[in-house]
Enzyme design. Structure first.
Site, PDB file in Angstrom:
ATOM      1  NE  ARG A 109      -6.650   4.853   5.586  1.00 34.82           N
ATOM      2  CZ  ARG A 109      -5.732   5.573   6.222  1.00 34.82           C
ATOM      3  NH1 ARG A 109      -5.900   5.884   7.483  1.00 34.82           N
ATOM      4  NH2 ARG A 109      -4.649   5.991   5.598  1.00 34.82           N
ATOM      5  CE  LYS A 140      -1.612   1.903   3.915  1.00 34.89           C
ATOM      6  NZ  LYS A 140      -1.481   3.356   4.070  1.00 34.89           N
ATOM      7  NE  ARG A 189       1.655  10.242  10.314  1.00 40.63           N
ATOM      8  CZ  ARG A 189       1.169   9.242   9.614  1.00 40.63           C
ATOM      9  NH1 ARG A 189      -0.066   8.844   9.791  1.00 40.63           N
ATOM     10  NH2 ARG A 189       1.895   8.637   8.710  1.00 40.63           N
ATOM     11  N   PRO A 190       3.532  16.515  11.539  1.00 37.62           N
ATOM     12  CG  PRO A 190       5.480  17.538  12.316  1.00 37.62           C
ATOM     13  CD  PRO A 190       4.568  16.380  12.573  1.00 37.62           C
ATOM     14  CB  VAL A 191       3.608  18.483   6.030  1.00 32.20           C
ATOM     15  CG1 VAL A 191       2.761  17.234   5.986  1.00 32.20           C
ATOM     16  CG2 VAL A 191       2.764  19.725   6.224  1.00 32.20           C
ATOM     17  CG  ASP A 192       8.442  20.223  10.060  1.00 36.40           C
ATOM     18  OD1 ASP A 192       7.832  19.138   9.982  1.00 36.40           O
ATOM     19  OD2 ASP A 192       9.446  20.381  10.779  1.00 36.40           O
ATOM     20  CG  LEU A 193      11.047  17.433   8.254  1.00 36.66           C
ATOM     21  CD1 LEU A 193      11.433  16.033   8.695  1.00 36.66           C
ATOM     22  CD2 LEU A 193      12.214  18.403   8.466  1.00 36.66           C
ATOM     23  NE  ARG A 225       1.283  12.411   7.430  1.00 38.10           N
ATOM     24  CZ  ARG A 225       1.576  13.610   7.889  1.00 38.10           C
ATOM     25  NH1 ARG A 225       0.644  14.353   8.427  1.00 38.10           N
ATOM     26  NH2 ARG A 225       2.800  14.056   7.825  1.00 38.10           N
ATOM     27  CG  ASP A 250       3.411   1.358   9.664  1.00 39.07           C
ATOM     28  OD1 ASP A 250       3.132   2.230  10.502  1.00 39.07           O
ATOM     29  OD2 ASP A 250       3.524   1.597   8.440  1.00 39.07           O
ATOM     30  CB  ILE A 258       8.234   6.279  14.515  1.00 36.39           C
ATOM     31  CG1 ILE A 258       9.351   5.236  14.396  1.00 36.39           C
ATOM     32  CG2 ILE A 258       8.010   7.016  13.188  1.00 36.39           C
ATOM     33  CD1 ILE A 258      10.683   5.743  13.913  1.00 36.39           C
TER      34      ILE A 258
END
Ligand code: UD1
Length: 431
Positions: free
Chosen positions: A402, A22, A125-129, A96, A310, A332
């Site tokens: 999912r 996936k 879970r930011p997306v700054d990177l 996401r 996971d 993580i």
């Protein structure tokens, strides 16, 4: 909403074919935005997440066709033209990974408006990177009202990007954007998960020049255009590990085929330490347990090749019935113990302090009604249910749908008593 009912106690005997990954498939689908030619993906999993992403891509201009090929499910994606560079909140919030359309839209058309994904059940879970990488490649990024407005009117330019932590999504995003940039890009301290190498293999089949993906340093030589191509999705290592643990908790002997044992070596090492018999072969692995109780072991999640976050919930389900106390350290995501109270409803003895969970093995679990909270947490409840006395009913299985293809069919073929109940409790059953 569907539920899954499991009657515990059956040993598992047989073979489970593993589906395409996936977490690879959804990034490969996004790669189709980078070319006007058809991209044909084989060994595709058919999941709620891939269907969902197909809908988003269709809005952006991709023609998505699902077919049955000689070797199983295939998806063909053709984006002759980007008809919209807008990915709305409702779509990005639900999955996401759809945020990763931003880079390819920018690379192909020079602009995009994509919703920030927002928090999710397993942590902030930011997306700054992701955004810093795109800025390093020359994009102008503005944030307004929950949206990222990105522009690169004169195209993206190669850059050196040094990641402070190993992020799978940000590394993938940087690769997806850099393949069409002007000049060379070097990613340092990149994530090295097998899905990164798979993405690079697919992009290289389309004419990109990516080397080192799957290691901590990735080099990308920008090209002016990509062509279509054909690529087979790698096997799903999380599905592989999950069924390995299903076999271990239920007892019996299960052969997992169409997969790769080396993708889950950290898990195999822990399973062997706990007393499970695991044999690797060229098409996958065989997991065997004769009914003897397992030993408690310690697990710390880490970026690949470490123990996958996971697989943490599933391994915890396995350890609920081991002899002694096992310790789980989650490094993580900060909120990835949501399965703990639900496992507790089945009789597990687990305490959590910050990022550490201690599991004291119990003699037996007992079936109960439980609630799925996220994808991996929900499948850990199915695993526990396989060994629990009586019936376990997992509610809210849309989380499972999912990421796990035909779960009840695959487990059922090995003798597990697992069935899907249609509709909410209280609603008329439409089974
Ligand atoms: C991917 C997987 C997910 C898996 C995770 C870690 C997909 C669709 N999902 O998620 O199943 O659990 O890798 O193996 O492939 N971070 C930041 N800033 C960023 C991006 C990430 O601080 O811009 C942090 C995250 O909060 C987290 C860590 O980095 O603590 C690792 O996250 P990341 O590897 O990016 O996970 P995903 O790509 O979201």
């Amino acid at each position: 909403m569907d539920r899954i009912a499991i009657i515990g106690g059956a040993r598992l005997e047989g073979e489970i074919p593993i589906s395409g990954a996936k977490n690879s498939a959804i990034k490969l689908m996004v790669a189709s935005l980078l070319t006007e030619e058809p991209l044909r993906l084989t060994n595709m999993p058919r999941l709620a997440d891939t269907r969902f992403l197909g809908k988003l891509l269709a809005r952006l201009g991709t023609e998505v066709t699902e077919t049955e090929g000689p070797d199983g499910p295939e998806t063909r994606l053709t984006t002759r033209e980007i008809v919209s560079g807008f990915a709305p909140y409702d779509l990005v919030r639900q999955m996401r990974a759809s945020f990763n359309v931003l880079g390819p839209l920018l690379a192909r058309t020079g602009q995009a408006k994509v919703s920030l994904p927002g928090g999710c059940a397993i942590g902030a879970r930011p997306v700054d990177l992701h955004l810093k990488s795109l800025e390093a490649l020359g994009a102008r990024i503005d944030l307004h009202e929950g949206y990222v407005y990105a522009q690169a009117p004169r195209g993206l330019k190669g850059a050196v990007i040094d990641f402070p932590i190993n992020s799978v999504g940000a590394t993938e995003h940087a690769i997806l954007a850099a393949v069409l940039a002007d000049g060379d890009t070097v990613l340092q301290n990149a994530a090295a998960e097998p899905e990164l190498a798979d993405l690079a293999d697919c992009l290289n089949a389309m004419g990109a020049k990516v080397s080192g993906a799957g290691t901590r340093t990735v080099e990308i030589r920008g090209v002016s255009r990509l062509s279509g191509g054909t690529h087979a999705v790698i096997p799903d290592r999380i599905e592989t590990g999950t069924y390995a643990m299903a076999a271990a908790i239920a007892g019996g002997e299960v052969r997992l085929t169409r997969t790769r044992s080396d993708f889950i070596q950290a898990l195999i090492d822990k399973m062997v330490e706990a007393g499970v018999d695991v044999t690797a072969h060229n098409d996958g692995l065989t997991v065997k347990r004769n009914g003897a109780r397992l030993n408690a072991v310690e697990v710390t999640t880490d970026p690949y090749p470490g123990f996958a976050t996971d697989l943490q919930a599933q391994f915890m389900a396995l350890m609920t019935l081991a002899d002694g106390e096992s310790v789980f350290r989650e490094t993580i995501f900060e909120n990835r113990f949501m399965h703990v109270p639900e496992l507790g409803r089945l009789g597990a003895d687990i305490t959590v302090h910050g990022g550490e969970a201690r599991v004291r093995g119990v003699q037996s679990l007992e079936g109960a009604q439980v609630m799925a909270t996220d994808l991996r947490a929900s499948v850990s409840l199915v695993i526990a249910g396989l060994a629990a006395r009586g019936e376990t009913v997992v509610n809210r299985v849309y989380h499972l749908d999912r990421g796990f293809e035909r779960l009840e069919e695959k487990l059922g073929a090995c003798g597990a008593q697992v069935r899907r109940l249609k509709g909410d409790p209280g609603e008329a059953e439409v089974e």
